[in-house]
Enzyme design. Structure first.
Site, PDB file in Angstrom:
ATOM      1  N   HIS A  61       0.865  -1.194   0.000  1.00 56.36           N
ATOM      2  CA  HIS A  61       0.000   0.000   0.000  1.00 56.36           C
ATOM      3  C   HIS A  61       0.894   1.234   0.000  1.00 56.36           C
ATOM      4  O   HIS A  61       0.723   2.128  -0.804  1.00 56.36           O
ATOM      5  CB  HIS A  61      -0.946  -0.009   1.211  1.00 56.36           C
ATOM      6  CG  HIS A  61      -1.876   1.183   1.245  1.00 56.36           C
ATOM      7  ND1 HIS A  61      -3.018   1.235   1.983  1.00 56.36           N
ATOM      8  CD2 HIS A  61      -1.817   2.388   0.618  1.00 56.36           C
ATOM      9  CE1 HIS A  61      -3.635   2.404   1.800  1.00 56.36           C
ATOM     10  NE2 HIS A  61      -2.908   3.123   0.990  1.00 56.36           N
ATOM     11  N   GLU A 115       0.656   7.959  -3.728  1.00 56.52           N
ATOM     12  CA  GLU A 115       1.565   7.569  -2.640  1.00 56.52           C
ATOM     13  C   GLU A 115       2.826   8.431  -2.645  1.00 56.52           C
ATOM     14  O   GLU A 115       3.310   8.842  -1.589  1.00 56.52           O
ATOM     15  CB  GLU A 115       1.917   6.077  -2.747  1.00 56.52           C
ATOM     16  CG  GLU A 115       0.747   5.152  -2.437  1.00 56.52           C
ATOM     17  CD  GLU A 115       0.185   5.336  -1.030  1.00 56.52           C
ATOM     18  OE1 GLU A 115       0.955   5.324  -0.066  1.00 56.52           O
ATOM     19  OE2 GLU A 115      -1.047   5.507  -0.903  1.00 56.52           O
ATOM     20  N   HIS A 119       3.030  10.809   0.508  1.00 53.37           N
ATOM     21  CA  HIS A 119       3.972  10.273   1.501  1.00 53.37           C
ATOM     22  C   HIS A 119       5.436  10.430   1.083  1.00 53.37           C
ATOM     23  O   HIS A 119       6.268  10.848   1.883  1.00 53.37           O
ATOM     24  CB  HIS A 119       3.682   8.788   1.758  1.00 53.37           C
ATOM     25  CG  HIS A 119       2.284   8.523   2.210  1.00 53.37           C
ATOM     26  ND1 HIS A 119       1.856   8.799   3.482  1.00 53.37           N
ATOM     27  CD2 HIS A 119       1.215   8.022   1.552  1.00 53.37           C
ATOM     28  CE1 HIS A 119       0.564   8.472   3.598  1.00 53.37           C
ATOM     29  NE2 HIS A 119       0.159   7.998   2.444  1.00 53.37           N
TER      30      HIS A 119
HETATM   31  O1  U2P Z   1      -6.113   5.072   7.582  1.00 48.93           O
HETATM   32  C1  U2P Z   1      -6.700   5.710   6.488  1.00 48.93           C
HETATM   33  C2  U2P Z   1      -5.654   6.367   5.594  1.00 48.93           C
HETATM   34  O2  U2P Z   1      -4.873   7.326   6.337  1.00 48.93           O
HETATM   35  C3  U2P Z   1      -3.552   7.359   5.818  1.00 48.93           C
HETATM   36  N1  U2P Z   1      -2.583   7.021   6.891  1.00 48.93           N
HETATM   37  C4  U2P Z   1      -2.932   6.241   7.946  1.00 48.93           C
HETATM   38  C5  U2P Z   1      -2.009   5.958   8.950  1.00 48.93           C
HETATM   39  C6  U2P Z   1      -0.705   6.504   8.884  1.00 48.93           C
HETATM   40  O3  U2P Z   1       0.146   6.276   9.750  1.00 48.93           O
HETATM   41  N2  U2P Z   1      -0.387   7.282   7.798  1.00 48.93           N
HETATM   42  C7  U2P Z   1      -1.298   7.558   6.801  1.00 48.93           C
HETATM   43  O4  U2P Z   1      -0.986   8.260   5.850  1.00 48.93           O
HETATM   44  C8  U2P Z   1      -3.497   6.377   4.664  1.00 48.93           C
HETATM   45  O5  U2P Z   1      -3.772   7.130   3.499  1.00 48.93           O
HETATM   46  P1  U2P Z   1      -3.411   6.774   2.013  1.00 48.93           P
HETATM   47  O6  U2P Z   1      -1.946   6.621   1.843  1.00 48.93           O
HETATM   48  O7  U2P Z   1      -4.129   5.519   1.705  1.00 48.93           O
HETATM   49  O8  U2P Z   1      -3.974   7.948   1.279  1.00 48.93           O
HETATM   50  C9  U2P Z   1      -4.627   5.406   5.040  1.00 48.93           C
HETATM   51  O9  U2P Z   1      -5.100   4.646   3.973  1.00 48.93           O
END
Ligand code: U2P
Length: 226
Positions: A61, A115, A119
C-alpha cells in the site's frame, strides 16, 4: 562594522535553514501491505488492474513517514510530482507487487502518484523518487507475510484465526511485531486487511515499532480467499 555583522548573521541563518531542509524530518516509516481479498470483499467494487487479476499475495500500500507521537506529515512538496520516467526500470516490479485495486481499473499510475505525492515527498531528505519506490519493493521482498503466515498454518481460506496467532506468525517470520488492521466484509466479519511493519528512516532495516496503529480487529479474524 554593522554591515559586516548583518552579512554574517544572514549567512548563519541561511546555513541553519539549509540544514533544516536537508535533515530528515520524520521518526520512522510504516511499511504497509494489504491483503487484496479483504480490499475486494469490503469495497465490493474493487477493480483489477488493466494487466489482470493480481497474484494472491499481499500487495504494497505504501511506505509512510511517521512521527513517534502517532501523527504523520503529508504532501510535503507540491513541486515534486510523480514522474514515471524516473521509475521505468521498476515498472514491471511495481505492477506485480504494488497493484491498485480501486475503481475504475487502472495501470497503477494513479495509486503510485498518490503515494509519492502524499507520503514520498515527506521523505525526500532520505530518498529520491527512484529510491523511494525501489526501497518499498526491496522491503516487500524482505517481508514475506504470506510465507510467514503459511509456515504457521494460516492460509487465505476464508477461515478464522486468532489475532494473536497472526501477530505471532509474522513476528516469528520477520523478527518484529506487526500492526494489524482489519476491516469488515459484507457479513460484518472482522478480516485481515493491512499489516504495518516499522522501518528506520533510511528505509533499509526493520525496527521495533515505536508505536503500533490501534487495532480494530476482533479477537478472531477471517483471512479471506482471493
Ligand atoms: O487510515 C486511512 C488512511 O490514512 C492514511 N494514513 C494512515 C495511517 C498513517 O500512519 N499514515 C497515513 O498516511 C493512509 O492514506 P493513504 O496513503 O491511503 O492515502 C490510510 O489509507
Amino acid at each position: 562594522m554593522k554591515s559586516k555583522f548583518s552579512l554574517l548573521s544572514k549567512l548563519l541563518i541561511l546555513q541553519y535553514l539549509s540544514v533544516l531542509c536537508l535533515s530528515q524530518d520524520f521518526d520512522f516509516f510504516y511499511f504497509v501491505q494489504q491483503w487484496p481479498g479483504a480490499y475486494c470483499d469490503t469495497k465490493q467494487s474493487c477493480c483489477y488492474p488493466k494487466s489482470g487479476k493480481p497474484t494472491a499475495d499481499f500487495g504494497i500500500h505504501g511506505l509512510w513517514p511517521n512521527y513517534k507521537d502517532g501523527s504523520w506529515p503529508s504532501n510535503c512538496d507540491p513541486d515534486s510530482v510523480f514522474d514515471k520516467s524516473q521509475v521505468s526500470d521498476l515498472m514491471s516490479n511495481m505492477e506485480k507487487n504494488w497493484p491498485s485495486l480501486s475503481c475504475p481499473s487502472s495501470n497503477g499510475m494513479r495509486f503510485w502518484s498518490h503515494e509519492w505525492e502524499k507520503h514520498g515527498t515527506c521523505a525526500e531528505s532520505e530518498l529520491d523518487q527512484h529510491d523511494y519506490f525501489e526501497t518499498a519493493l526491496k522491503l516487500k521482498q524482505k517481508v514475506n507475510l504470506l510465507k510467514a503466515l503459511k509456515d504457521a498454518g494460516i492460509e487465505p481460506d476464508d477461515g478464522f484465526y486468532s489475532l494473536e496467532s497472526i501477530s505471532d506468525a509474522i513476528k516469528e517470520g520477520t523478527g518484529f511485531a506487526p500492526g494489524i488492521e482489519c476491516n469488515r466484509d459484507s457479513a460484518h466479519n472482522s478480516q485481515l486487511y493491512q499489516v504495518y511493519m516499522c522501518v528506520d528512516t533510511s528505509g533499509s532495516d526493520l525496527i521495533e515499532c515505536p508505536l503500533l496503529p490501534k487495532s480494530k480487529c476482533g479477537s478472531q479474524i477471517q483471512f479471506p480467499k482471493f
